[in-house]
Design an enzyme around this catalytic site. Structure first.
Site, PDB file in Angstrom:
ATOM      1  N   GLY A 283       0.783  -1.224   0.000  1.00  0.00           N
ATOM      2  CA  GLY A 283       0.000   0.000   0.000  1.00  0.00           C
ATOM      3  C   GLY A 283       0.813   1.271   0.000  1.00  0.00           C
TER       4      GLY A 283
ATOM      5  N   ASP B 128       6.309  -8.684  14.048  1.00  0.00           N
ATOM      6  CA  ASP B 128       7.182  -7.892  13.170  1.00  0.00           C
ATOM      7  C   ASP B 128       7.698  -6.648  13.887  1.00  0.00           C
ATOM      8  OD1 ASP B 128       8.555  -7.451  10.792  1.00  0.00           O
ATOM      9  OD2 ASP B 128       6.939  -6.295   9.891  1.00  0.00           O
TER      10      ASP B 128
ATOM     11  N   ASN C 249      34.699  15.391   4.706  1.00  0.00           N
ATOM     12  CA  ASN C 249      35.424  15.077   3.474  1.00  0.00           C
ATOM     13  C   ASN C 249      36.776  15.772   3.406  1.00  0.00           C
ATOM     14  OD1 ASN C 249      35.893  16.041   0.445  1.00  0.00           O
ATOM     15  ND2 ASN C 249      34.917  14.021   0.416  1.00  0.00           N
TER      16      ASN C 249
ATOM     17  N   TYR D 234      44.282 -12.933   3.311  1.00  0.00           N
ATOM     18  CA  TYR D 234      44.269 -11.896   4.343  1.00  0.00           C
ATOM     19  C   TYR D 234      44.791 -10.581   3.769  1.00  0.00           C
ATOM     20  CZ  TYR D 234      43.704 -15.691   7.713  1.00  0.00           C
ATOM     21  OH  TYR D 234      43.234 -16.777   8.401  1.00  0.00           O
TER      22      TYR D 234
END
EC number: 2.7.11.1
Length: 547
Positions: free
Chosen positions: A85, A197, A425, A465
């Site tokens: 829905g 749920d 950043n 590794y």
């Protein structure tokens, strides 16, 4: 059945006040649900055939609206979308009250089980007593095209999104949220209902305030039960699923397990049982090993950890009941629980995209370099739209304004992480490669094949590794300067068995840390669960009915 009344409603409220809604029925938008049934009134045998065989879903649980839902309610913008829905902001034409309307298309109710789920969802919401912790159902009705559940509007967003935005909660805040969740479980169980749920996405805040009431939503998978009754259908969301669900022999105890998983996430920011695949998640749940060693667990109180252990007790007979959880020392003394923001550690993981994430970003760039044009087309288009000055980078301001254009496609948590990625950043901007890497991270585009390829890129000698020297080499290529310090930090975080190198499993765990597990926790179909169950039976992980 999909989340209802998601957070864009807050903005919508202002639009409503400035006449988004029509004053009369005739002025409304086209009735969206009537058009979906494929048998419109235009003519021919198609429309007539649909009328003769018209699907009645609610029966005694609802009412008919022959003229369509917009006879009674004015529908506005979409607030959320689930498997079956769509939820709209709506207004009662008589009272002018703002509400949420979850419209479930009848075309998507393909089986009797689907129909029964909707009918039972309404029956359960009507059956449960009114509670400040459960979203209230105002009306259930249906027309030719859809079933409509009209309920109170929650404007504060998902618990899920607040966890992401904060990283995780203080113990005191986690205790308050846990109490609400377990009180909902207790109320359900007292009235013969298993939710089935429980997960952060199924709890909404009534408003944006810090102390907003938290409300349970979405009873689409809930079921009535009698004492001693057992169920075998596998439903729910993988990360929150109790082991006895996978064994197809469960009762109300599964809700306590799911609440325990939520508590674990509230305290540390990631779920206790996760892996690269659905089968891996299931096997982790069945093994039941809970990690209390990784940060921030050393700083979490023993009482909190004790409650997590008892809620995640693999044997449902020994697991705490809702009453016992509420009587646990940690919740009884919630006001005395530490109020120190444990979240700094986990939040920094989400926020930085440096240190450990410098390696992760490098890995994502390796993956991005090997993606097909089709796989990155949408991201490339999004970057072009956001890069308004065409300088090849998306600045902080461009990202903020661009997010608005893509608002319906990005969850609040994803927006938050994109902005925070830009903040750390270094240049305050993202070039296309960095933007692509962040998007890959957020959209969980990196599958097993991509991850294996990236791991082999770093594992130069092929011994299985990534060793410190190989890590160092990769970071030199990425332009890092404080390499030794970064390598040390990466190993501290990623090398969980402390053998001085990174295994493939540890590499995958690093790549999965962040938003991916949250993406994966969304609704899974019964078909996929049944397939998973068959695989688990075949490989011996599960014996049916075995507790």
């Amino acid at each position: 059945m999909g989340n209802c009344c998601r957070s864009p409603a807050a903005a919508a409220r202002e639009d409503v006040k400035t006449s988004h809604f029509p004053a009369s029925t005739g002025g409304g938008k086209k009735k969206p649900h009537q058009a979906r049934n494929g048998g419109g009134g235009g003519g021919g045998g198609g429309g007539g055939g649909w009328e003769k065989k018209r699907l009645s879903v609610l029966g005694e649980e609802g009412s008919e609206v022959n003229g369509g839902i917009e006879e009674k309610y004015a529908l506005d913008r979409e607030l959320g979308r689930g498997e079956f829905g769509v939820t709209y902001l709506c207004m009662d034409r008589c009272s002018r009250e703002l509400l949420a309307c979850k419209s479930i298309s009848k075309r998507k109710l393909r089986t009797p089980v689907d129909v029964e789920d909707v009918r039972r969802e309404v029956a359960i919401m009507r059956h449960l007593p009114r509670s400040a912790s459960i979203v209230s159902l105002r009306e259930a009705c249906e027309d030719d095209g859809a079933v409509h559940l009209v309920m109170e509007l929650c404007e504060g967003g998902e618990l899920f999104d607040r966890i992401v935005a904060r990283g995780h909660y203080t113990e005191r805040a986690a205790a308050a949220v846990t109490r609400t969740i377990v009180e909902v479980v207790q109320l359900c169980h007292r009235h013969g209902v298993i939710h089935r749920d429980l997960k952060p996405e199924n709890f909404l805040f009534a408003n944006k305030k810090e102390n907003s009431p938290l409300k349970a939503i979405d009873f689409g998978l809930s079921i009535f039960f009698k004492p001693g009754e057992k169920f075998s259908e596998i439903v729910g969301s993988p990360y929150y699923m109790a082991p006895e669900v996978l064994k197809r022999n469960y009762g109300p105890e599964i809700d306590i397990w799911s609440a325990g998983v939520i508590l674990y996430i509230l305290l540390c920011g990631v779920p206790p049982f996760w892996a690269e695949t659905e089968q891996g998640v299931a096997q982790a749940i069945l093994r039941g090993n809970i990690d209390f060693k990784r940060e921030p667990w050393p700083n979490v109180s023993d009482n909190a950890k004790d409650l997590v252990r008892q809620m995640l007790q693999p044997d449902p007979k020994l697991r705490l009941t809702a009453k016992q959880v509420l009587e646990h020392t940690w919740l009884q003394n919630a006001k005395k629980a530490p109020n120190v923001p444990l979240g700094d550690i986990v939040k920094s993981r989400l926020k930085q995209f440096s240190r450990m994430n410098r390696f992760k970003r490098r890995a994502l760039r390796v993956i991005a370099d090997h993606l097909s044009a089709e796989e990155v087309e949408d991201i490339k288009d999004m970057f072009k739209v956001m890069d308004t000055d065409n300088d090849g980078i998306v600045s902080y301001e461009e990202l903020k304004s661009g997010i608005a254009k893509f608002g319906s496609h990005l969850a609040e948590s994803e927006v938050q992480m994109l902005i925070e990625a830009v903040d750390t950043n270094g240049r305050g901007a993202l070039d296309y490669g960095e933007f692509l890497a962040v998007s890959l991270h957020l959209q969980r585009m990196a599958n097993g094949e991509h991850l294996r390829r990236a791991f082999l890129f770093f594992d130069k000698d092929g011994n299985g590794y990534i060793e410190p020297e190989e890590l160092q080499e990769a970071l030199v290529e990425d332009g890092a300067t404080d390499i030794m310090e970064v390598v040390k930090d990466i190993l501290q975080e990623v090398d969980t068995d402390k053998d001085g190198k990174i295994s493939y499993e540890e590499f995958v765990a690093m790549m999965k840390t962040g938003t991916d597990w949250r993406k994966a926790s969304r609704h899974y179909s019964r078909g996929r669960f049944n397939s998973l169950s068959i695989r688990l039976i075949k490989d011996g992980s599960v014996k049916l009915g075995n507790e």
